[in-house]
Write a protein that holds these residues in place. Structure first.
Motif, short mmCIF file in Angstrom:
data_model
loop_
_atom_site.label_atom_id
_atom_site.label_comp_id
_atom_site.label_asym_id
_atom_site.label_seq_id
_atom_site.Cartn_x
_atom_site.Cartn_y
_atom_site.Cartn_z
N ILE A 143 -7.41 44.83 5.56
CA ILE A 143 -7.25 44.21 6.91
C ILE A 143 -7.44 45.12 8.10
CG2 ILE A 143 -5.64 42.84 8.18
CD1 ILE A 143 -6.58 41.40 5.70
N GLU A 144 -8.43 44.65 8.87
CA GLU A 144 -8.56 45.66 9.96
C GLU A 144 -7.32 45.79 10.77
OE1 GLU A 144 -11.70 45.59 13.76
OE2 GLU A 144 -12.17 44.47 12.24
N SER A 145 -6.68 44.75 10.99
CA SER A 145 -5.66 44.80 11.86
C SER A 145 -4.41 45.69 11.43
CB SER A 145 -4.83 43.61 12.46
OG SER A 145 -4.34 42.82 11.07
N LEU A 146 -4.57 46.08 10.25
CA LEU A 146 -3.27 46.82 9.55
C LEU A 146 -1.86 45.96 9.57
CD1 LEU A 146 -4.11 50.44 10.47
CD2 LEU A 146 -4.88 49.27 8.42
N ASN A 147 -2.04 44.77 9.74
CA ASN A 147 -0.97 43.83 10.03
C ASN A 147 -0.84 43.04 8.65
OD1 ASN A 147 0.63 41.47 10.52
ND2 ASN A 147 0.63 41.83 12.76
N LYS A 148 0.62 43.33 8.18
CA LYS A 148 1.12 42.93 6.84
C LYS A 148 1.17 41.28 6.85
CE LYS A 148 3.39 44.16 2.82
NZ LYS A 148 4.13 44.92 1.95
N SER A 149 1.26 40.68 7.96
CA SER A 149 1.08 39.27 8.08
C SER A 149 -0.15 38.54 7.63
CB SER A 149 1.46 38.63 9.56
OG SER A 149 3.02 38.95 9.52
N ASP A 150 -1.09 39.55 8.33
CA ASP A 150 -2.59 39.06 8.13
C ASP A 150 -3.01 39.35 6.59
OD1 ASP A 150 -2.75 38.58 11.02
OD2 ASP A 150 -3.60 40.58 11.48
N LEU A 151 -2.52 40.47 6.17
CA LEU A 151 -2.76 40.63 4.57
C LEU A 151 -2.19 39.52 3.88
CD1 LEU A 151 -3.90 42.66 2.62
CD2 LEU A 151 -1.61 43.43 2.42
N VAL A 152 -0.98 38.85 4.11
CA VAL A 152 -0.46 37.82 3.35
C VAL A 152 -1.41 36.65 3.60
CG1 VAL A 152 1.57 36.25 2.96
CG2 VAL A 152 1.65 38.83 3.08
N GLN A 153 -1.67 36.38 4.81
CA GLN A 153 -2.56 35.18 5.15
C GLN A 153 -3.88 35.13 4.27
OE1 GLN A 153 -4.63 35.05 9.17
NE2 GLN A 153 -3.70 32.81 9.11
N SER A 154 -4.66 36.45 4.18
CA SER A 154 -5.68 36.37 3.28
C SER A 154 -5.33 36.13 1.90
CB SER A 154 -6.25 37.92 3.53
OG SER A 154 -5.58 38.86 2.76
N ILE A 155 -4.48 36.39 1.55
CA ILE A 155 -4.24 35.95 -0.09
C ILE A 155 -3.79 34.41 -0.21
CG2 ILE A 155 -2.40 36.20 -1.78
CD1 ILE A 155 -1.58 38.94 -0.87
N ILE A 156 -3.21 34.04 0.85
CA ILE A 156 -2.82 32.35 0.89
C ILE A 156 -4.29 31.96 1.17
CG2 ILE A 156 -1.83 30.54 2.43
CD1 ILE A 156 0.30 32.57 3.15
N VAL A 157 -5.17 32.26 1.85
CA VAL A 157 -6.53 31.51 2.08
C VAL A 157 -7.32 31.65 0.91
CG1 VAL A 157 -8.70 31.50 3.18
CG2 VAL A 157 -6.34 31.81 4.66
N LYS A 158 -7.43 32.86 0.20
CA LYS A 158 -8.15 33.18 -1.03
C LYS A 158 -7.76 32.31 -2.02
CE LYS A 158 -10.04 36.59 -4.15
NZ LYS A 158 -9.95 38.24 -4.31
N TYR A 159 -6.40 32.10 -2.39
CA TYR A 159 -5.86 31.50 -3.44
C TYR A 159 -5.35 30.06 -3.13
CZ TYR A 159 -6.84 35.58 -6.25
OH TYR A 159 -7.15 36.81 -6.99
N GLY A 160 -5.47 29.49 -2.10
CA GLY A 160 -4.88 28.06 -1.74
C GLY A 160 -3.45 28.05 -1.89
N ILE A 161 -2.69 28.91 -1.61
CA ILE A 161 -1.37 28.84 -1.77
C ILE A 161 -0.52 27.83 -0.84
CG2 ILE A 161 0.82 30.23 -1.58
CD1 ILE A 161 -0.85 32.78 -2.68
N SER A 162 0.25 27.15 -1.32
CA SER A 162 0.74 25.98 -0.59
C SER A 162 2.33 26.44 -0.36
CB SER A 162 0.46 24.65 -1.04
OG SER A 162 0.90 24.37 -2.43
N SER A 163 2.98 27.16 -1.38
CA SER A 163 4.37 27.11 -1.41
C SER A 163 4.76 28.61 -2.27
CB SER A 163 5.31 26.07 -2.18
OG SER A 163 4.89 26.09 -3.55
#
Length: 216
Positions: A143-163
């Protein structure tokens, strides 16, 4: 209901403290041998800032040194950490494998999101065979921003996590959960700070407590 759990690594799954002191001591021994450090190793300072990306670690520990010295120290420290992991000097926290097995048996997906570097994370995952349970391990390097929130968001997007939930010991983990609409589970372990854990939805003292928290 299928859930996803995103775990922090240092201070949550891996007892970083077991290799932290000896590895940091080796790194600062090197600096002392180069005549660019002449006092004690700032171990307590490092403990205070555990969980931040390594570039920020060296800014804090070596505030009066050049970027070149910081980068060289960073590289050497990484080598020492990996060596100590592969020598078996580290350890997982109690019940990691038991709770991972329980989660997988109950249709939960497991991910790791860490501020650690890829090589370091790969050394831990490889040594303890965590790939037997973990779908994928993500490093802040992705993650370019080095922000953990962005890293978690990338996981959610990649794997379609809803809960699901983010499980970690520091405020960055708690914020990553809240910023992404997940439950924040704070781990009251070695590097945790009470003022940070106060922001978590749930606080645990042992990973085994996840058995009674995660709703199937």
């Amino acid at each position: 209901m299928s859930q996803s759990l995103i775990f922090d690594m240092d201070g949550t799954l891996f007892q970083t403290g077991k290799i932290l002191e000896v590895s940091l001591e080796e790194a600062f021994d090197r600096l002392r041998s180069l005549k660019v450090w002449d006092t004690v190793t700032p171990i307590e300072k490092y403990r205070e800032i555990m969980g931040v990306p390594l570039p920020k670690v060296w800014e804090a520990l070596l505030p009066n040194h050049s970027d070149e010295v910081r980068k060289e120290t960073d590289a050497y420290f990484l080598e020492v950490l990996i060596k100590n992991i592969r020598c078996g000097k580290g350890a997982l926290y109690p019940n990691v494998m038991e709770i991972f097995t329980h989660l997988k048996e109950n249709n939960c997906s497991i991910y790791i999101a860490s501020n650690g570097l890829k090589e370091y994370l790969n050394a831990i995952v490889g040594y303890y065979n965590l790939d037997n349970w973990v779908t994928e391990t993500f490093s802040i390097q992705q993650i370019e921003s080095l922000n953990k929130s962005d890293l978690v968001q990338s996981i959610i997007v990649k794997y379609g996590i809803s809960s699901g939930a983010v499980v970690g010991d520091r405020l960055s983990d708690i914020n990553a959960a809240k910023d992404n609409g997940l439950v924040s589970i704070g781990c009251n372990f070695d590097f945790a700070q009470s003022d940070e854990l106060a922001h978590a939805d749930i606080v645990i003292n042992d990973l085994i407590e996840l058995k009674t928290i995660v709703i199937q």
